[in-house]
Enzyme design. Sequence first.
Site, short mmCIF file in Angstrom:
data_model
loop_
_atom_site.label_atom_id
_atom_site.label_comp_id
_atom_site.label_asym_id
_atom_site.label_seq_id
_atom_site.Cartn_x
_atom_site.Cartn_y
_atom_site.Cartn_z
N ASP A 1 3.64 4.03 10.35
CA ASP A 1 4.18 3.25 9.23
C ASP A 1 3.34 3.49 7.99
O ASP A 1 2.22 4.00 8.06
CB ASP A 1 4.13 1.75 9.57
CG ASP A 1 2.69 1.30 9.86
OD1 ASP A 1 2.03 0.82 8.92
OD2 ASP A 1 2.23 1.44 11.01
N ASP B 1 1.27 1.44 5.43
CA ASP B 1 0.68 0.10 5.45
C ASP B 1 1.30 -0.71 4.31
O ASP B 1 2.06 -0.18 3.48
CB ASP B 1 -0.85 0.22 5.30
CG ASP B 1 -1.57 -0.93 5.94
OD1 ASP B 1 -1.22 -1.29 7.08
OD2 ASP B 1 -2.50 -1.47 5.31
#
Length: 287
Positions: free
Chosen positions: A210, A212
Amino acid sequence: MQENVDIAIIGGSGIYDGNLLDRVREVDIDTPFGKPSDSITIGEHGDKTICFLPRHGVGHRISPSELNSRANIFALKKLGVKRIIAVSAVGSLKKELAPLDIVIPDQIYDRTRSRPSTFFEDGIVVHIGFADPFCPEMSETVTNVANSKGYNVRQGGTYVCMEGPQFSTRAESCVYKALGFDIIGMTAIPEAKLAREAEICYSMIATVTDYDVWHDEDVTIETVIANAMKNEEAVKDILMDALEKVSIEQNCMCKDALAGAITTTPDMIPHETKRRLDPLIGKYLKE
């Protein structure tokens, strides 16, 4: 049963695949620091003996802050491990490092707070060098394998290790990005420090799950787990070749990390401490 393991893989329980190793068996090991996260799986891969340790235990039941990393690394040392390939899911702090990319980091910034990070206490002081926390020789080999297979891999980068188990606040994430860090995770420390104290080469395959929260997107465990599962296949593919190409012989600084680093006068080290830490320091204290 006497084992002599060449390479260890530390990672999530999904990384182990029965097709990766032959003649698989499990061993339970005790250490002076307690039990490791789970039983250790040992098998053969070509002409090498490989072991696998699920960092968080089977079923992912141990929090990053509760990991008994000292027991994990000590157990691997008792098995004779010379090299560790760690696998870690991470968040990205750079736009160009997208989910499903792979990073082979070369630096760590420690933001943990409550984790025992040394084997050396109870009457012994040791100051190891830790300027380059990942083994450059092994990291280069792993990077070359990943590149040869066409994965989007970055060689080098700083892994900021946070305490967890909560994800970052937006303010923290923006500060880490502004400081120039590349990826963020929760497990590289104290694993890397302890591996160096144990004179075991340590490198990492960090898989991006991902962006952040600096990216104005909330990080959800659903996203992390979904992308981690996608990354597992890439990691297994890289490991298949990397385990063949990584040399068992240590031709790097890691193998002699304790040489000259034991500060305490040998005859002042308590006998019990010497006995407990013999797999680590015994060769340096022989008369």
